[in-house]
Design a protein around this motif. Sequence first.
Motif, PDB file in Angstrom:
ATOM      1  N   ALA A  27       0.879  -1.162   0.080  1.00 16.60           N
ATOM      2  CA  ALA A  27       0.040   0.012   0.163  1.00 16.60           C
ATOM      3  C   ALA A  27       0.914   1.462   0.194  1.00 16.60           C
ATOM      4  N   ASN A  28       0.278   2.428  -0.624  1.00 22.07           N
ATOM      5  CA  ASN A  28       0.997   3.721  -0.456  1.00 22.07           C
ATOM      6  C   ASN A  28       0.670   4.102   0.868  1.00 22.07           C
ATOM      7  N   LEU A  29       1.596   3.848   1.662  1.00 24.60           N
ATOM      8  CA  LEU A  29       1.419   4.150   3.172  1.00 24.60           C
ATOM      9  C   LEU A  29       1.128   5.891   3.337  1.00 24.60           C
ATOM     10  N   ASP A  30       1.690   6.805   2.572  1.00 18.50           N
ATOM     11  CA  ASP A  30       1.496   8.210   2.730  1.00 18.50           C
ATOM     12  C   ASP A  30       0.212   8.549   2.213  1.00 18.50           C
ATOM     13  N   VAL A  31      -0.297   7.922   1.281  1.00 19.81           N
ATOM     14  CA  VAL A  31      -2.049   8.127   0.894  1.00 19.81           C
ATOM     15  C   VAL A  31      -2.794   7.792   1.879  1.00 19.81           C
ATOM     16  N   LEU A  32      -2.384   6.317   2.352  1.00 16.42           N
ATOM     17  CA  LEU A  32      -3.400   5.772   3.075  1.00 16.42           C
ATOM     18  C   LEU A  32      -3.443   6.605   4.446  1.00 16.42           C
ATOM     19  N   ALA A  33      -2.321   7.208   5.018  1.00 17.35           N
ATOM     20  CA  ALA A  33      -2.336   8.016   6.299  1.00 17.35           C
ATOM     21  C   ALA A  33      -3.250   9.103   6.123  1.00 17.35           C
ATOM     22  N   VAL A  34      -3.215   9.716   4.874  1.00 19.00           N
ATOM     23  CA  VAL A  34      -4.136  11.053   4.444  1.00 19.00           C
ATOM     24  C   VAL A  34      -5.512  10.700   4.671  1.00 19.00           C
ATOM     25  N   GLN A  35      -6.031   9.525   3.865  1.00 21.47           N
ATOM     26  CA  GLN A  35      -7.215   8.901   3.593  1.00 21.47           C
ATOM     27  C   GLN A  35      -7.646   8.686   5.209  1.00 21.47           C
ATOM     28  N   LEU A  36      -7.003   7.920   5.886  1.00 18.07           N
ATOM     29  CA  LEU A  36      -7.283   7.553   7.291  1.00 18.07           C
ATOM     30  C   LEU A  36      -7.557   8.810   8.055  1.00 18.07           C
ATOM     31  N   SER A  37      -6.833   9.721   7.816  1.00 15.56           N
ATOM     32  CA  SER A  37      -6.744  10.942   8.741  1.00 15.56           C
ATOM     33  C   SER A  37      -8.054  11.775   8.496  1.00 15.56           C
ATOM     34  N   ALA A  38      -8.625  11.700   7.308  1.00 13.09           N
ATOM     35  CA  ALA A  38     -10.048  12.172   6.785  1.00 13.09           C
ATOM     36  C   ALA A  38     -10.970  11.684   7.658  1.00 13.09           C
ATOM     37  N   ALA A  39     -10.839  10.521   7.881  1.00 14.90           N
ATOM     38  CA  ALA A  39     -12.088   9.830   8.655  1.00 14.90           C
ATOM     39  C   ALA A  39     -12.161  10.447   9.856  1.00 14.90           C
ATOM     40  N   LEU A  40     -11.101  11.064  10.437  1.00 11.59           N
ATOM     41  CA  LEU A  40     -11.131  11.639  11.871  1.00 11.59           C
ATOM     42  C   LEU A  40     -11.536  13.055  12.030  1.00 11.59           C
ATOM     43  N   ASP A  41     -11.851  13.710  10.594  1.00 11.28           N
ATOM     44  CA  ASP A  41     -12.283  14.978  10.582  1.00 11.28           C
ATOM     45  C   ASP A  41     -13.380  15.426  11.353  1.00 11.28           C
ATOM     46  N   GLY A  42     -13.632  16.348  11.963  1.00 11.21           N
ATOM     47  CA  GLY A  42     -14.618  16.602  12.611  1.00 11.21           C
ATOM     48  C   GLY A  42     -15.519  17.725  12.039  1.00 11.21           C
ATOM     49  N   PRO A  43     -15.462  18.266  10.582  1.00  9.61           N
ATOM     50  CA  PRO A  43     -16.399  19.280  10.203  1.00  9.61           C
ATOM     51  C   PRO A  43     -17.904  18.897  10.335  1.00  9.61           C
TER      52      PRO A  43
END
Length: 212
Positions: A149-165
């Motif tokens: 997996a592309n871990l950099d992209v995956l980290a961005v995608q998982l981080s988006a799941a923790l957004d609070g907007p």
Amino acid sequence: MAPEQTPRPERADAARNRRILLATAREMLAALGADRLTMDALAERSGLGKGTVFRRFSTRAGIFRALLDEDERVFQERVLSGPPPLGPGAGPVERLVAYGRARAAYLMEHREIARAALDGRQQVPAGAQTPLNQIHLRMLLGRMDIGPANLDVLAVQLSAALDGPFLLYLSAADLGHAASEIERRMADSWEDLVLRVCRPRPPTRGGGPSER
């Protein structure tokens, strides 16, 4: 290229005023709610004067951003040096699950402050992503065997799941009556996502994909 300038240390009186203002703001928030926490009210209650309050925060939203920044530092300390599984000492998957659960609780606890921190100048609501999110998630992903997996992209995608907007767009009534249930669903969904994404990949058979 001009050399970088070292930030000037905060004066002792300015640091003292900051501590007084933030402590007073928290007292007012707990006692009166976010709507009653204004620049004028904070100046009057702290006894420091309007000029000091405006120099420190600039706007009413700046008060809430300062409160969020302070609490964010405390949260980051828990992640970096607190007890496991949120802090060091647990396996990467366990820490990843714990991080998302703790973040869900943090977002729900700070939803009113985050809403009040908006003043129309931010593209992303206050209290959403932080640099620690992606850095921490990328570090934990790097300790797992999850295939190519592309871990950099995956980290961005998982981080988006923790957004609070999206929390800021839920009605105050819904949040007031079901905050604990919303937090539980967020945390359970995060754990399910992590366990699916981070499931060890079985070894591939053969030399490559079959031809159709």
